[in-house]
Design a protein around this motif. Structure first.
Motif, short mmCIF file in Angstrom:
data_model
loop_
_atom_site.label_atom_id
_atom_site.label_comp_id
_atom_site.label_asym_id
_atom_site.label_seq_id
_atom_site.Cartn_x
_atom_site.Cartn_y
_atom_site.Cartn_z
N ARG A 271 0.81 -1.23 0.00
CA ARG A 271 0.00 0.00 0.00
C ARG A 271 0.84 1.28 0.00
NH1 ARG A 271 -3.81 -0.95 4.80
NH2 ARG A 271 -4.84 1.02 4.25
N SER A 272 2.19 1.09 0.07
CA SER A 272 3.02 2.29 -0.05
C SER A 272 3.01 2.76 -1.51
CB SER A 272 4.44 2.00 0.43
OG SER A 272 5.04 1.02 -0.39
N ASP A 273 2.56 1.87 -2.41
CA ASP A 273 2.37 2.25 -3.81
C ASP A 273 1.02 2.96 -3.92
OD1 ASP A 273 1.72 2.39 -6.46
OD2 ASP A 273 2.02 0.26 -6.89
N PRO A 274 1.01 4.24 -4.35
CA PRO A 274 -0.26 4.99 -4.37
C PRO A 274 -1.32 4.36 -5.27
CG PRO A 274 1.57 6.30 -5.28
CD PRO A 274 2.16 5.03 -4.79
N ASN B 39 -2.10 1.23 -5.38
CA ASN B 39 -2.45 -0.12 -4.92
C ASN B 39 -3.95 -0.36 -4.93
OD1 ASN B 39 -3.70 -0.23 -1.97
ND2 ASN B 39 -2.33 1.54 -2.09
N LEU B 40 -4.31 -1.64 -5.08
CA LEU B 40 -5.72 -2.03 -5.16
C LEU B 40 -6.49 -1.73 -3.87
CD1 LEU B 40 -5.71 -5.64 -6.67
CD2 LEU B 40 -6.84 -3.63 -7.63
N PHE B 41 -5.84 -1.97 -2.73
CA PHE B 41 -6.55 -1.89 -1.46
C PHE B 41 -7.11 -0.50 -1.16
CE2 PHE B 41 -3.61 -5.40 -1.22
CZ PHE B 41 -4.39 -6.41 -0.68
N ASP B 42 -6.41 0.52 -1.62
CA ASP B 42 -6.87 1.89 -1.33
C ASP B 42 -7.52 2.56 -2.53
OD1 ASP B 42 -5.98 1.97 1.39
OD2 ASP B 42 -3.93 2.02 0.62
N SER B 43 -7.69 1.80 -3.62
CA SER B 43 -8.31 2.40 -4.80
C SER B 43 -9.77 2.72 -4.48
CB SER B 43 -8.23 1.43 -5.98
OG SER B 43 -8.99 0.28 -5.69
N ALA B 44 -10.30 3.73 -5.16
CA ALA B 44 -11.68 4.16 -4.91
C ALA B 44 -12.62 2.96 -5.11
CB ALA B 44 -12.05 5.28 -5.88
N GLU B 45 -12.27 2.12 -6.06
CA GLU B 45 -13.14 1.01 -6.40
C GLU B 45 -13.16 -0.11 -5.34
OE1 GLU B 45 -12.39 -0.11 -10.37
OE2 GLU B 45 -14.30 -1.20 -10.53
N PHE B 46 -12.02 -0.38 -4.73
CA PHE B 46 -11.94 -1.57 -3.87
C PHE B 46 -11.79 -1.28 -2.38
CE2 PHE B 46 -10.62 -3.21 -8.05
CZ PHE B 46 -11.62 -4.16 -8.20
N LYS B 47 -11.59 -0.04 -2.03
CA LYS B 47 -11.42 0.29 -0.62
C LYS B 47 -12.65 -0.18 0.18
CE LYS B 47 -10.10 4.25 2.27
NZ LYS B 47 -8.81 3.84 2.79
N GLY B 48 -12.41 -0.90 1.25
CA GLY B 48 -13.51 -1.36 2.09
C GLY B 48 -14.25 -2.58 1.59
N SER B 49 -13.74 -3.22 0.53
CA SER B 49 -14.40 -4.41 0.00
C SER B 49 -14.38 -5.55 1.02
CB SER B 49 -13.70 -4.89 -1.28
OG SER B 49 -13.83 -3.92 -2.28
#
Lengths: 476, 204
Positions: free
Chosen positions: B47-50, B52-62
């Motif tokens: 997630r240090s990569d801006p 990254n999937l985990f913090d993307s608008a689409e997948f955050k909180g999945s």
């Protein structure tokens, strides 16, 4: 029941079944529970919240190891030196509070018996052949080197064992890893288990309990067997086991927690009966020729990334599996290595001799033997020896090993987990390389950005002298 | 524990193999003495990569994570399960899991779903654009495109998850059986039923 030939694992399992459910799940009794400061606070917190007690505090032993600094812990007047890291201090304080509150024996940070739980258990005779042993730490498999069924558990299971002295488990499949033949000069127990890891891969043991057999395993010392079993988890196995024999009994006898007198004799008789019966079958058998094993080293970020020290860094295309190719590319990038590069040309800046895999007296003797009358290369910035326990440290000092390490440019520290996982201040700086006798080469394991090469103590010592990963056999 | 019957929503198409617990939650986050707040350290390096999937608008909180073989290998740290929960993940789909991780996940009410690689590949594809649904009662994973994959789960685990049962409480109720075992062991295996002496040095 008695007529069916059984494996060592099945015999220990059967002796510990409290209840068997219809679906085959068993409630298994736990004989020994080791507790350390990292995975226990939330378990004690849950007991407290629900008003529950510890069922068998007498079968439980608490030892701090992960967070403790390996520098001096007491000042000249014997007062504790405060730990700079607030969270480390808080976690250690929680164990010091929880153990007495729940009636559990605590080996304190300043006690000579303190050390890494997996060194302390066997050393104190707390860990015994045929016992079920658990700890909130995956390297609990280590105690399997004595012929104990030992495995790591999570914090909820720590809570379950504290409250009930049992675990609800499904029996694992059995795998025999047979290493036949004689190990070559300079080849150690660590090289054996690294080699096995390369053969089985990181997930090859998932769902299995592995019994290591064969003449090469039998020929290992008990400490060597602890090293092998320690890394069973690195091939995904829940536990590793090695049949107890006369060497094991000689090792255990007379240790503080070990049985005494007539009870000792009865215990030995029972332990002898535990060996796998002729005709018993394993779900899987892997045979390895001891002569194929050479001093080994990891190049990547999974313990399966093993090559002989005489070899070269592989290329992603060397792997058939596309996802492994991708993983290899990422590993090479992280490790800063080029395919085809000779391992013995890889420069190192750090050397770590320690961890539950390789911090016992024989490990320190093996490293000291290489380092005697030699010094570390100038490019090796940090070389450190962290004994596995205070008793190992004292023994090493009695043998003058500390002098050899210090003369070679190594630091000589207090016992603990240290730079194996860098929860205390001992870390490998970002981008720097470490020849390490520990058990995991994961990304960031020894500190953010650290690059780990797993090796034996003898190889670590030889690498310190060469300033590069080195073949200990070339040093003579 | 909260009962868990169904997990539905977007699934993070992560897919990586041999994701170890140091990747899920690095050791420096293990110093906590509570179970909360570990989501901040979850997948920290990735997630240090801006982007990254985990913090993307689409997948955050999945609520669902899809991964490759041997997910959760490495250490026994239950912090890995707590970190996923704190991120909002209550189900992980993969072709295989490490034994310790799947136990830890279960004990924290996280469902681990084992599916063949082909099914995981298909779900990875769907997850990029659409939600998926895991039905624990019927042991199935479905997509809006009529895909339906069934999975196996240990009946006891299924029961505990569906009912939100506390395993420690269940075992404490077996006290009579445990006490009987202890009595028998005290006679048959006394060297295991109690420890030898006290702490000290090896004198043999």
């Amino acid at each position: 029941m008695a007529s069916k030939p059984r494996t060592l694992y099945e015999k220990i399992w059967d002796a510990h079944v409290v209840e068997r459910r219809d679906d085959g799940t068993c409630l298994i009794y736990v004989d020994r529970h080791l507790v350390h400061e990292v995975t226990s606070p939330q378990a004690f917190e849950a007991l407290r919240a629900s008003g529950r007690t510890v069922r068998r505090p007498d079968l439980t032993l608490a030892v701090p190891d992960h967070n403790l600094p390996t520098t001096a812990r007491r000042d000249a007047a014997g007062r504790p030196i405060p730990i700079a890291d607030v969270e480390s201090a808080q976690q250690l304080a929680a164990l010091e509070r929880n153990a007495p509150e729940f009636g559990i024996r605590l080996i304190g940070d300043a006690d000579v018996e303190q050390g890494i739980v997996h060194v302390v258990g066997p050393e104190q005779g707390f860990s015994l052949p045929g016992a079920t042993i658990v700890c909130g730490d995956s390297h609990t498999a280590c105690h399997g080197g004595l012929g104990a069924l030992a495995f790591g558990i999570g914090t909820s299971e720590v809570e379950h064992v504290l409250a009930t002295q049992t675990l609800l488990l499904k029996q694992s499949k059995t795998m025999e890893v047979r290493v036949e033949g004689v190990l070559g000069a300079g080849v150690t127990a660590k090289d054996v288990v690294l080699h096995i890891g390369g053969v089985l891969r990181a997930a090859g043991g998932t769902g299995y309990v592995i019994e290591y057999t064969g003449s090469a395993i039998r020929d290992l010392s008990v400490e060597g067997r602890l090293t092998v079993s320690n890394m069973a988890i690195e091939h995904g196995a829940r536990a590793g086991l090695i049949a107890p024999d006369d060497k094991t009994f000689a090792y255990v006898k007379g240790r503080p927690y070990a049985p005494k007198g007539a009870e000792w004799d009865a215990a030995v008789t029972w332990w002898r009966s535990l060996s796998t019966d002729p005709g018993a079958t394993y779900d899987k058998v892997v045979v390895i020729n001891a002569a194929d094993i050479v001093p080994s080293v990891t190049w990547g970020t999974s313990p399966e990334d093993v090559v002989p020290i005489t070899g070269s860094v592989p290329a992603p295309e060397d792997f058939a599996d596309p996802s492994k190719q991708d993983a290899a590319r990422k590993s090479l990038d992280y490790m800063g290595l080029t395919p085809g590069q000779k391992l013995t040309e890889v420069e190192i800046q750090n050397v770590f001799i320690g961890s539950c895999t390789n911090s016992r007296i024989e490990d320190l003797r093996a490293a000291a033997k290489v380092l005697k009358n030699r010094t570390k290369a100038a490019n090796v910035r940090w070389a450190v020896v962290v004994p596995g326990s205070g008793l190992v440290k004292r023994q090493a000092e009695a043998e003058g090993l500390d002098k050899i390490f210090l003369a070679a440019g190594f630091e000589w520290r207090e016992p603990g987990c240290s730079a194996c996982l860098g929860m205390n201040p001992d870390k490998v700086p970002p981008g720097e390389r470490c020849a390490s006798t520990s058990n995991r080469n994961f990304v960031g394991r020894q500190g953010p950005g650290s690059r780990t090469h797993l090796v034996s103590p003898a190889t670590a010592a030889a690498s310190a002298v060469a300033g590069k990963l080195a073949d200990v056999r070339e040093l003579g | 524990m909260e009962p868990l019957r169904e997990v539905g929503g977007r699934a993070i198409p992560f897919g990586a193999k041999n994701v170890d617990t140091d990747v899920i939650i690095p050791a420096r986050w293990l110093k906590t003495i509570t179970r909360d707040g570990l989501g901040r350290g979850a997948f920290e390096t990735l997630r240090s990569d801006p982007d990254n999937l985990f913090d993307s608008a689409e997948f955050k909180g999945s609520p669902i994570l899809i991964a490759g073989d041997n997910f959760g290998c490495g250490s026994s740290r239950e912090h890995a399960a707590w970190a996923l929960l704190d991120l909002g993940i209550t189900a992980v789909i993969a072709p295989s899991f490490s034994d310790i991780f799947s136990g830890n996940a279960f004990k924290n009410g996280i469902l681990t779903v084992v599916l063949p690689q082909e099914a995981v590949d298909r779900l990875m594809e769907v997850a990029k654009t659409d939600p998926i649904t895991i039905d624990l009662e019927h042991q199935s994973v479905t997509t809006p495109f009529q895909d339906r994959f069934t999975f196996e789960i240990d009946p006891f685990r299924k029961h505990c998850l569906l009912e939100g049962l506390d395993e420690v409480g269940l075992t404490l109720a077996r006290d009579v059986a445990i006490a009987r075992y202890e009595n028998d062991a005290a006679t048959a295996l006394p060297w295991l039923a109690r420890t030898g002496q006290s702490l000290g040095e090896h004198t043999a």
